[in-house]
Design a protein around this motif. Structure first.
Motif, PDB file in Angstrom:
ATOM      1  N   CYS A 303       2.012  -8.820  -6.081  1.00 48.56           N
ATOM      2  CA  CYS A 303       2.136  -7.391  -5.776  1.00 48.56           C
ATOM      3  C   CYS A 303       3.356  -6.768  -6.451  1.00 48.56           C
ATOM      4  O   CYS A 303       3.286  -5.663  -6.995  1.00 48.56           O
ATOM      5  CB  CYS A 303       2.232  -7.184  -4.262  1.00 48.56           C
ATOM      6  SG  CYS A 303       0.757  -7.680  -3.357  1.00 48.56           S
ATOM      7  N   SER A 309      -2.497  -4.622  -5.976  1.00 55.91           N
ATOM      8  CA  SER A 309      -2.450  -4.160  -4.586  1.00 55.91           C
ATOM      9  C   SER A 309      -3.003  -5.256  -3.680  1.00 55.91           C
ATOM     10  O   SER A 309      -3.755  -6.127  -4.127  1.00 55.91           O
ATOM     11  CB  SER A 309      -3.271  -2.878  -4.423  1.00 55.91           C
ATOM     12  OG  SER A 309      -4.623  -3.119  -4.784  1.00 55.91           O
ATOM     13  N   ASN A 415       1.398  -1.070   2.744  1.00 56.47           N
ATOM     14  CA  ASN A 415       1.659   0.370   2.859  1.00 56.47           C
ATOM     15  C   ASN A 415       0.411   1.207   3.122  1.00 56.47           C
ATOM     16  O   ASN A 415       0.432   2.419   2.953  1.00 56.47           O
ATOM     17  CB  ASN A 415       2.357   0.871   1.593  1.00 56.47           C
ATOM     18  CG  ASN A 415       1.616   0.445   0.328  1.00 56.47           C
ATOM     19  OD1 ASN A 415       0.449   0.056   0.387  1.00 56.47           O
ATOM     20  ND2 ASN A 415       2.304   0.514  -0.807  1.00 56.47           N
ATOM     21  N   ARG A 416      -0.669   0.566   3.514  1.00 55.98           N
ATOM     22  CA  ARG A 416      -1.883   1.314   3.830  1.00 55.98           C
ATOM     23  C   ARG A 416      -2.127   1.299   5.335  1.00 55.98           C
ATOM     24  O   ARG A 416      -1.628   0.430   6.055  1.00 55.98           O
ATOM     25  CB  ARG A 416      -3.087   0.718   3.104  1.00 55.98           C
ATOM     26  CG  ARG A 416      -3.001   0.798   1.584  1.00 55.98           C
ATOM     27  CD  ARG A 416      -4.263   0.235   0.954  1.00 55.98           C
ATOM     28  NE  ARG A 416      -4.188   0.258  -0.502  1.00 55.98           N
ATOM     29  CZ  ARG A 416      -5.146  -0.207  -1.294  1.00 55.98           C
ATOM     30  NH1 ARG A 416      -6.253  -0.731  -0.756  1.00 55.98           N
ATOM     31  NH2 ARG A 416      -5.009  -0.153  -2.609  1.00 55.98           N
ATOM     32  N   SER A 417      -2.922   2.248   5.772  1.00 55.89           N
ATOM     33  CA  SER A 417      -3.226   2.315   7.206  1.00 55.89           C
ATOM     34  C   SER A 417      -4.004   1.093   7.670  1.00 55.89           C
ATOM     35  O   SER A 417      -3.878   0.654   8.819  1.00 55.89           O
ATOM     36  CB  SER A 417      -4.021   3.586   7.513  1.00 55.89           C
ATOM     37  OG  SER A 417      -5.243   3.604   6.770  1.00 55.89           O
ATOM     38  N   THR A 418      -4.805   0.512   6.768  1.00 59.01           N
ATOM     39  CA  THR A 418      -5.573  -0.689   7.131  1.00 59.01           C
ATOM     40  C   THR A 418      -4.681  -1.923   7.254  1.00 59.01           C
ATOM     41  O   THR A 418      -5.123  -2.955   7.752  1.00 59.01           O
ATOM     42  CB  THR A 418      -6.656  -0.957   6.070  1.00 59.01           C
ATOM     43  OG1 THR A 418      -6.048  -1.021   4.774  1.00 59.01           O
ATOM     44  CG2 THR A 418      -7.711   0.146   6.087  1.00 59.01           C
ATOM     45  N   HIS A 419      -3.449  -1.790   6.784  1.00 53.37           N
ATOM     46  CA  HIS A 419      -2.516  -2.921   6.849  1.00 53.37           C
ATOM     47  C   HIS A 419      -1.655  -2.886   8.108  1.00 53.37           C
ATOM     48  O   HIS A 419      -0.793  -3.757   8.280  1.00 53.37           O
ATOM     49  CB  HIS A 419      -1.587  -2.912   5.627  1.00 53.37           C
ATOM     50  CG  HIS A 419      -2.299  -3.026   4.319  1.00 53.37           C
ATOM     51  ND1 HIS A 419      -1.722  -2.656   3.114  1.00 53.37           N
ATOM     52  CD2 HIS A 419      -3.554  -3.465   4.014  1.00 53.37           C
ATOM     53  CE1 HIS A 419      -2.579  -2.860   2.134  1.00 53.37           C
ATOM     54  NE2 HIS A 419      -3.700  -3.348   2.648  1.00 53.37           N
TER      55      HIS A 419
END
Length: 482
Positions: A303, A309, A415-419
């Motif tokens: 990453c 990503s 840094n994603r909402s799914t994370h």
């Protein structure tokens, strides 16, 4: 005493776990406890002479007391204290290994590493035809490599063949050519470490094989030492006038010599059990943690430096790493609280004075060369069997906490909402690693078995050394004046 010395560590763990609770098992180890309690009482009574030899002139009636009193410059009161402490240490070892519940992971972990993994290895043996193909291919590859690297020596065919054959034998053993790798990895897995890598399991296997070989030779060397000691000291005991005048004392002497040899071998076996079980567990923990940390760092580097990503597969890997890290932590914390913490605490409290007193005897006393060698050997064995397992467990604790250095950087990549779920899990793990209880074995209430804990114990060793050597020198001067 266990008599299966050819594969001692394997047979000992198999005996402890599979025969625990049987009538023969209870009888064997209850008798061992009785023998050691007898020696504890025997040596304590002999120690009464050092309190007041006029009131307790046991050397006039007892051959063992007479022998100790005759050699009291060497077998002084500190020697008696060492003997008592060593007996208490062995009693602790017998209690820990033979009288503890074996249906918990405290014993299932070393059983899985030493016994079950070895059994799976033998179940996964490849066919003779495939083994021959592997060896033939390896021999051909090494022969070509040797010819390229050593053109002159390769012309001398006998030397070249011997060198290549040795390398083939060595590497085929190290890389487990006799194993069907697919069967060993995918079907015949370990119970408690089902995700252990092939490399990690082979490390455990090689360690168990080496430990069995060392244990076998240790028993043989121990037997030779006892035979030499018997040759030196038994005639002196046997020809005491009190022994010659009583057939009962002759019989008692023979029985006590047999008991001494038996108890000495039991103490050696307890020391080997402590060392080998801790080291075998270390192999499993360390290899597993190395794989987890390496995979975690690999995902992070992809990453940070390759611009990738975090994909769904990476999230699955991160979840697996998190779950396995917690699982391995449980494998340390529960056995520590269940069995090992108290045992290691008592072992440390007893072992440090024993080792310090042995050092004092070697430094201060003017010992004969042979006896000095025996003392040095005992001191080295005692130090090594205690120090190496403790260093390896400290290394395991360090490996557990290594991942915390990389979690903050990984949190930036999540840094994603799914994370979010994964981010919270690793935030919790980071908090526990930074501010929670250390994931490590402990010395009871004395502290954690980490590098820092060992350093503090090392400082305590020096304090104990100067305290005990002060008492020892004072006692030595008092004896010289008398």
């Amino acid at each position: 005493m266990l008599l299966q010395i050819r594969h001692f560590i394997y047979d000992a763990m198999k005996h402890i776990v599979e025969q625990h609770g049987t009538a023969r098992y209870r009888l064997l180890h209850n008798v061992e406890v009785i023998f050691y309690l007898y020696w504890l009482i025997r040596i304590s009574i002999i120690g009464l002479m050092y309190l007041d030899s006029d009131q307790f002139p046991l050397y006039e009636y007892d051959y063992a007391s007479a022998f100790v009193w005759k050699h009291r410059k060497i077998c002084n009161k500190f020697f008696i204290i060492i003997a008592i402490l060593l007996i208490m240490t062995v009693l602790l070892g017998i209690r820990t290994f033979y009288f503890h519940h074996v249906d918990t992971i405290s014993f299932q972990i070393p059983y899985d590493c030493i016994v079950y993994n070895t059994d799976q290895y033998y179940k996964s043996q490849d066919t003779d035809e495939n083994i021959a193909k592997k060896l033939s291919q390896r021999f051909e590859n090494y022969q070509q490599q040797f010819a390229r690297n050593h053109r002159l020596l390769s012309q001398i065919i006998p030397i070249a063949n011997r060198v290549v054959s040795f390398k083939v034998w060595r590497d085929s053993w190290l890389e487990m050519d006799r194993v069907d790798r697919n069967l060993f990895e995918n079907q015949n897995k370990m119970h408690l470490f089902p995700y252990a890598s092939f490399k990690g399991r082979t490390y455990i296997l090689r360690f168990v094989m080496i430990a069995d070989a060392l244990s076998y030779f240790s028993h043989i060397i121990g037997a030779m030492i006892f035979m030499y000691g018997f040759y030196l000291w038994f005639p002196e005991l046997y020809y005491y006038e009190m022994v010659q005048n009583s057939w009962l004392l002759k019989l008692s002497l023979i029985i006590e010599v047999i008991l001494f040899v038996h108890n000495a071998f039991v103490s050696i076996q307890c020391a080997m059990l402590l060392s080998w079980t801790m080291l075998s567990s270390y192999q499993a923990f360390h290899s597993g943690l190395i794989d987890l940390n390496r995979n975690f760092i690999s995902i992070l580097n992809d990453c940070r430096y390759n611009g990738k990503s975090i994909a769904v597969n990476d999230i699955k890997k991160l979840f697996f790493i998190y779950r396995q890290h917690n699982r391995l932590a449980y494998y340390v914390i529960f056995p520590d609280q269940d069995a090992w913490s108290q045992a290691l605490c008592y072992y440390a409290l007893v072992s440090i004075p024993v080792n310090v007193t042995l050092m004092c005897i070697i430094i201060v006393e003017d010992l004969p060369g042979q006896l000095e060698s025996v003392y040095i050997l005992i001191t080295l064995i005692h130090a090594i069997t205690g120090l190496i397992p403790f260093l390896t467990t400290a290394q395991v604790s360090s490996a557990f906490h290594k991942i915390k250095d990389y979690i903050p950087a990984m949190q930036i990549q999540l840094n994603r909402s799914t994370h979010l779920r994964m981010k919270l899990k690793y935030d919790d793990l980071y908090e526990r690693l930074m501010h929670g209880k250390k994931i490590a074995f402990t010395f009871g209430y004395l502290g954690d078995l980490t590098y820092r804990g060992l350093f503090e114990a090392f400082l305590g060793y020096f304090v104990a050394f100067f305290l005990i050597i002060g008492f020892y020198m004072k006692e030595h001067q008092d004896q010289a004046r008398n």
